[in-house]
Structures are given as structure tokens and as C-alpha cells.
Design a protein around this motif. Structure first.
Motif, PDB file in Angstrom:
ATOM      1  N   VAL A 140      46.772  46.894  43.312  1.00 30.33           N
ATOM      2  CA  VAL A 140      46.370  46.137  42.126  1.00 30.33           C
ATOM      3  C   VAL A 140      45.235  46.815  41.371  1.00 30.33           C
ATOM      4  O   VAL A 140      45.215  46.833  40.139  1.00 30.33           O
ATOM      5  CB  VAL A 140      45.952  44.702  42.520  1.00 30.33           C
ATOM      6  N   ALA A 141      44.280  47.384  42.112  1.00 28.34           N
ATOM      7  CA  ALA A 141      43.021  47.788  41.494  1.00 28.34           C
ATOM      8  C   ALA A 141      42.713  49.278  41.535  1.00 28.34           C
ATOM      9  O   ALA A 141      41.913  49.751  40.724  1.00 28.34           O
ATOM     10  CB  ALA A 141      41.870  47.027  42.155  1.00 28.34           C
ATOM     11  N   LEU A 142      43.278  50.023  42.464  1.00 29.29           N
ATOM     12  CA  LEU A 142      42.870  51.405  42.655  1.00 29.29           C
ATOM     13  C   LEU A 142      43.929  52.381  42.154  1.00 29.29           C
ATOM     14  O   LEU A 142      45.130  52.158  42.317  1.00 29.29           O
ATOM     15  CB  LEU A 142      42.586  51.683  44.130  1.00 29.29           C
ATOM     16  N   HIS A 143      43.456  53.461  41.576  1.00 33.44           N
ATOM     17  CA  HIS A 143      44.345  54.555  41.181  1.00 33.44           C
ATOM     18  C   HIS A 143      44.957  55.177  42.430  1.00 33.44           C
ATOM     19  O   HIS A 143      44.370  55.123  43.526  1.00 33.44           O
ATOM     20  CB  HIS A 143      43.538  55.596  40.399  1.00 33.44           C
ATOM     21  N   ALA A 144      46.118  55.788  42.288  1.00 33.10           N
ATOM     22  CA  ALA A 144      46.806  56.378  43.439  1.00 33.10           C
ATOM     23  C   ALA A 144      45.918  57.371  44.177  1.00 33.10           C
ATOM     24  O   ALA A 144      45.971  57.460  45.412  1.00 33.10           O
ATOM     25  CB  ALA A 144      48.091  57.054  42.972  1.00 33.10           C
ATOM     26  N   ARG A 145      45.054  58.089  43.460  1.00 33.47           N
ATOM     27  CA  ARG A 145      44.182  59.078  44.098  1.00 33.47           C
ATOM     28  C   ARG A 145      43.072  58.432  44.907  1.00 33.47           C
ATOM     29  O   ARG A 145      42.451  59.100  45.740  1.00 33.47           O
ATOM     30  CB  ARG A 145      43.558  60.000  43.038  1.00 33.47           C
ATOM     31  N   GLU A 146      42.823  57.138  44.676  1.00 29.62           N
ATOM     32  CA  GLU A 146      41.727  56.459  45.365  1.00 29.62           C
ATOM     33  C   GLU A 146      42.182  55.708  46.613  1.00 29.62           C
ATOM     34  O   GLU A 146      41.340  55.310  47.422  1.00 29.62           O
ATOM     35  CB  GLU A 146      41.051  55.468  44.416  1.00 29.62           C
ATOM     36  N   ARG A 147      43.444  55.495  46.758  1.00 24.22           N
ATOM     37  CA  ARG A 147      43.938  54.667  47.861  1.00 24.22           C
ATOM     38  C   ARG A 147      43.900  55.427  49.175  1.00 24.22           C
ATOM     39  O   ARG A 147      44.256  56.582  49.245  1.00 24.22           O
ATOM     40  CB  ARG A 147      45.362  54.197  47.572  1.00 24.22           C
ATOM     41  N   GLY A 148      43.461  54.717  50.219  1.00 23.26           N
ATOM     42  CA  GLY A 148      43.492  55.276  51.554  1.00 23.26           C
ATOM     43  C   GLY A 148      42.455  56.341  51.816  1.00 23.26           C
ATOM     44  O   GLY A 148      42.567  57.104  52.774  1.00 23.26           O
ATOM     45  N   ASN A 149      41.406  56.391  50.969  1.00 21.37           N
ATOM     46  CA  ASN A 149      40.385  57.422  51.190  1.00 21.37           C
ATOM     47  C   ASN A 149      39.111  56.849  51.788  1.00 21.37           C
ATOM     48  O   ASN A 149      38.058  57.468  51.733  1.00 21.37           O
ATOM     49  CB  ASN A 149      40.061  58.150  49.884  1.00 21.37           C
ATOM     50  N   GLY A 150      39.209  55.619  52.331  1.00 18.22           N
ATOM     51  CA  GLY A 150      38.046  55.016  52.963  1.00 18.22           C
ATOM     52  C   GLY A 150      37.069  54.420  51.972  1.00 18.22           C
ATOM     53  O   GLY A 150      35.896  54.228  52.286  1.00 18.22           O
ATOM     54  N   GLY A 151      37.509  54.107  50.782  1.00 19.99           N
ATOM     55  CA  GLY A 151      36.627  53.508  49.789  1.00 19.99           C
ATOM     56  C   GLY A 151      36.628  54.304  48.512  1.00 19.99           C
ATOM     57  O   GLY A 151      36.428  55.520  48.510  1.00 19.99           O
ATOM     58  N   ALA A 152      36.841  53.622  47.404  1.00 19.92           N
ATOM     59  CA  ALA A 152      37.010  54.318  46.134  1.00 19.92           C
ATOM     60  C   ALA A 152      35.742  55.002  45.663  1.00 19.92           C
ATOM     61  O   ALA A 152      35.799  56.019  44.971  1.00 19.92           O
ATOM     62  CB  ALA A 152      37.490  53.340  45.066  1.00 19.92           C
ATOM     63  N   VAL A 153      34.572  54.483  45.996  1.00 22.90           N
ATOM     64  CA  VAL A 153      33.328  55.059  45.492  1.00 22.90           C
ATOM     65  C   VAL A 153      32.360  55.371  46.621  1.00 22.90           C
ATOM     66  O   VAL A 153      31.176  55.522  46.401  1.00 22.90           O
ATOM     67  CB  VAL A 153      32.660  54.108  44.469  1.00 22.90           C
ATOM     68  N   GLY A 154      32.852  55.488  47.842  1.00 18.11           N
ATOM     69  CA  GLY A 154      31.988  55.802  48.968  1.00 18.11           C
ATOM     70  C   GLY A 154      31.408  54.555  49.607  1.00 18.11           C
ATOM     71  O   GLY A 154      31.472  53.458  49.067  1.00 18.11           O
ATOM     72  N   GLY A 155      30.849  54.729  50.822  1.00 16.35           N
ATOM     73  CA  GLY A 155      30.292  53.597  51.533  1.00 16.35           C
ATOM     74  C   GLY A 155      31.369  52.843  52.283  1.00 16.35           C
ATOM     75  O   GLY A 155      32.487  53.320  52.464  1.00 16.35           O
ATOM     76  N   VAL A 157      34.333  50.341  53.181  1.00 17.04           N
ATOM     77  CA  VAL A 157      35.538  50.115  52.377  1.00 17.04           C
ATOM     78  C   VAL A 157      35.432  48.840  51.558  1.00 17.04           C
ATOM     79  O   VAL A 157      35.766  48.823  50.368  1.00 17.04           O
ATOM     80  CB  VAL A 157      36.782  50.078  53.287  1.00 17.04           C
ATOM     81  N   ALA A 158      34.970  47.740  52.175  1.00 18.22           N
ATOM     82  CA  ALA A 158      34.928  46.457  51.466  1.00 18.22           C
ATOM     83  C   ALA A 158      34.019  46.538  50.233  1.00 18.22           C
ATOM     84  O   ALA A 158      34.417  46.181  49.118  1.00 18.22           O
ATOM     85  CB  ALA A 158      34.464  45.351  52.400  1.00 18.22           C
ATOM     86  N   THR A 159      32.793  47.015  50.431  1.00 17.53           N
ATOM     87  CA  THR A 159      31.855  47.105  49.312  1.00 17.53           C
ATOM     88  C   THR A 159      32.310  48.133  48.291  1.00 17.53           C
ATOM     89  O   THR A 159      32.184  47.925  47.076  1.00 17.53           O
ATOM     90  CB  THR A 159      30.449  47.453  49.823  1.00 17.53           C
ATOM     91  N   ALA A 160      32.868  49.253  48.774  1.00 18.77           N
ATOM     92  CA  ALA A 160      33.336  50.292  47.857  1.00 18.77           C
ATOM     93  C   ALA A 160      34.458  49.782  46.975  1.00 18.77           C
ATOM     94  O   ALA A 160      34.488  50.050  45.769  1.00 18.77           O
ATOM     95  CB  ALA A 160      33.796  51.511  48.652  1.00 18.77           C
ATOM     96  N   ASN A 161      35.387  49.057  47.557  1.00 19.28           N
ATOM     97  CA  ASN A 161      36.495  48.533  46.759  1.00 19.28           C
ATOM     98  C   ASN A 161      36.009  47.510  45.735  1.00 19.28           C
ATOM     99  O   ASN A 161      36.463  47.501  44.588  1.00 19.28           O
ATOM    100  CB  ASN A 161      37.551  47.912  47.669  1.00 19.28           C
ATOM    101  N   ALA A 162      35.091  46.634  46.160  1.00 21.87           N
ATOM    102  CA  ALA A 162      34.552  45.652  45.217  1.00 21.87           C
ATOM    103  C   ALA A 162      33.777  46.341  44.098  1.00 21.87           C
ATOM    104  O   ALA A 162      33.852  45.937  42.932  1.00 21.87           O
ATOM    105  CB  ALA A 162      33.650  44.661  45.954  1.00 21.87           C
ATOM    106  N   THR A 163      33.045  47.404  44.431  1.00 22.63           N
ATOM    107  CA  THR A 163      32.307  48.149  43.418  1.00 22.63           C
ATOM    108  C   THR A 163      33.258  48.824  42.437  1.00 22.63           C
ATOM    109  O   THR A 163      33.015  48.848  41.218  1.00 22.63           O
ATOM    110  CB  THR A 163      31.395  49.196  44.083  1.00 22.63           C
TER     111      THR A 163
END
Length: 233
Positions: A140-155, A157-163
Motif C-alpha cells: 500500500v505504502a512503499l515503493h518496490a525498492r523499499e519493500r523487504g529492506n528492514g525499513g524504508a528509512v532506516g531504524g 521496521v515499525a517506526t521506519a515504515n510509519a516515518t
């Protein structure tokens, strides 16, 4: 307020927010006094409880701070909320009497956020970290390059995804397109780095904003200018 700067307020309305004895806030009209009929009608549709109180407090906060900046009474402010898709009054608010002052509002549970600036169209978003913990969030929210990398913006996973979510939604709000653009269609903007989110539209600068425990927030400015200064209140 100066160039390339945004003033931001983030508040947890649950703190000291016990409802008045004898019923809803509307039974004591003081909290609603600055609000216009549209805001009162929207509040009434929310029913009772923390979400309704958060809505009232956010809009009173917005009117109070805008009134302070402009030297106007909060109740005198007029807003146009025309939706670009259907023409109804449920779009983002624009200040009729001073369109050069841009604002954005956000709510997540009892936490509210307000952004004000003269530097360009602005978007602010706040989210509970727990609100992004559902199966399929990545699609729903992440680009294909961001999925499964342990968090879209680092840190974590939960906080990174929300960020990632609040950065994307703040950027789309600033561009005035909202979720009409698929958040999964673009990579999460890096903090403080100008990014092209939607081809053909202005570039945006996104900055993370301090938020209460369990929440994350971000603000975005669509201007194509340089570094963005965020002033927390």
C-alpha cells in the motif's frame, strides 16, 4: 515567519482533556465558539469521544495561531475547502482573506498537528506507529525498492515504515494531490533533500517533526527552494 521556514505545532489532546461533566463538549459551547458552521457540522458527525475532541482542539488551535499571526480574531477567519475533484467543501483548507499564508492540518487518534508558512504550499502529517502495522502495508505504502529492506528509512521496521508514510503523505498534501497519487509509486523522500515526487509538479523538501511517544510526524514544503527551517512550538 521567514523564507523557506515552517512553523509547526504537534499536541496530544488527551493530556488534561477530560470531557466536561454532564455530556459532550457541545453542551459547553466555549470550546466551539471560534468555529464556523462547517467545522461544527463536521464535529457533530464525528460523534462523541477522543477523536471528536481532537478535531475541535485542532481547529481551535489553527484559528488561534492564524489569528495571532494576522492580528485577527479567530472567529473572523474564513476558509475555502473546495475539493478539486467534486467541488464539495471537504478539501484542504485555504485562507480566503490571506491566501499567501499556507496551512495544513493532521490528526491521528488524540494527536494533532498544524503547519503554517508563507514559503509555499505545505503539508503536515502525523501517524501512530501502531497504525501502520497491518499485513500488506508495504504494497500500500512503499515503493518496490523499499519493500523487504528492514525499513524504508532506516531504524526499526515499525517506526521506519510509519516515518515513510508520514513523509509521503506530507509531500502529497503539500502538492495538493493527496492520496489521488499512489504512495507506493515513488520512493520515500529523504529528510531535508529536495525530491521530485510527482513528475511535472514542484519538488518538495520534507523534514521529520517531533511527536509524542508512539507517533511520528513530518512536514513538507512544495517550493523547489533550498533547506527548510522548521520551528517547533
Amino acid at each position: 515567519m521567514g523564507d523557506a521556514s515552517v512553523d509547526v505545532w504537534v499536541r496530544d489532546t488527551a493530556l488534561g482533556a477530560a470531557p466536561p461533566e454532564g455530556g459532550r463538549d457541545a453542551d459547553r459551547l466555549d470550546p466551539l465558539d471560534p468555529l464556523d458552521q462547517h467545522e461544527r457540522d463536521r464535529w457533530a458527525r464525528l460523534g462523541d469521544g477522543p477523536s471528536a475532541r481532537a478535531y475541535v482542539k485542532l481547529h481551535v488551535l489553527a484559528r488561534s495561531q492564524i489569528g495571532r499571526f494576522l492580528g485577527r480574531s479567530p472567529e473572523s477567519l474564513r476558509f475555502d475547502r473546495t475539493c478539486p475533484d467534486c467541488g464539495r467543501q471537504h478539501g484542504r483548507p485555504l485562507l480566503v482573506d490571506d491566501p499567501g499564508l499556507h496551512l495544513s492540518l493532521s490528526r491521528a487518534g488524540t494527536v494533532v498537528a498544524l503547519a503554517l508558512t508563507r514559503s509555499g504550499p505545505v503539508g503536515v502529517d502525523v501517524e501512530q506507529v501502531a497504525g501502520t502495522q497491518f499485513e500488506g502495508f508495504g504494497q500500500v505504502a512503499l515503493h518496490a525498492r523499499e519493500r523487504g529492506n528492514g525499513g524504508a528509512v532506516g531504524g526499526g521496521v515499525a517506526t521506519a515504515n510509519a516515518t515513510a508514510w508520514v513523509r509521503k503523505e506530507a509531500a502529497l498534501k503539500a502538492l495538493g494531490v493527496g492520496l489521488r497519487v499512489d504512495p507506493a509509486s515513488f520512493v520515500t523522500p529523504r529528510e531535508g533533500v529536495l525530491a521530485e515526487v510527482v513528475p511535472g509538479l514542484p519538488w518538495v523538501s520534507v523534514v521529520d517533526v517531533d511527536a509524542p511517544t508512539g507517533c511520528v510526524a513530518a512536514v513538507a514544503l512544495a517550493s523547489g527552494s533550498g533547506p527548510l527551517e522548521v520551528r517547533h512550538h
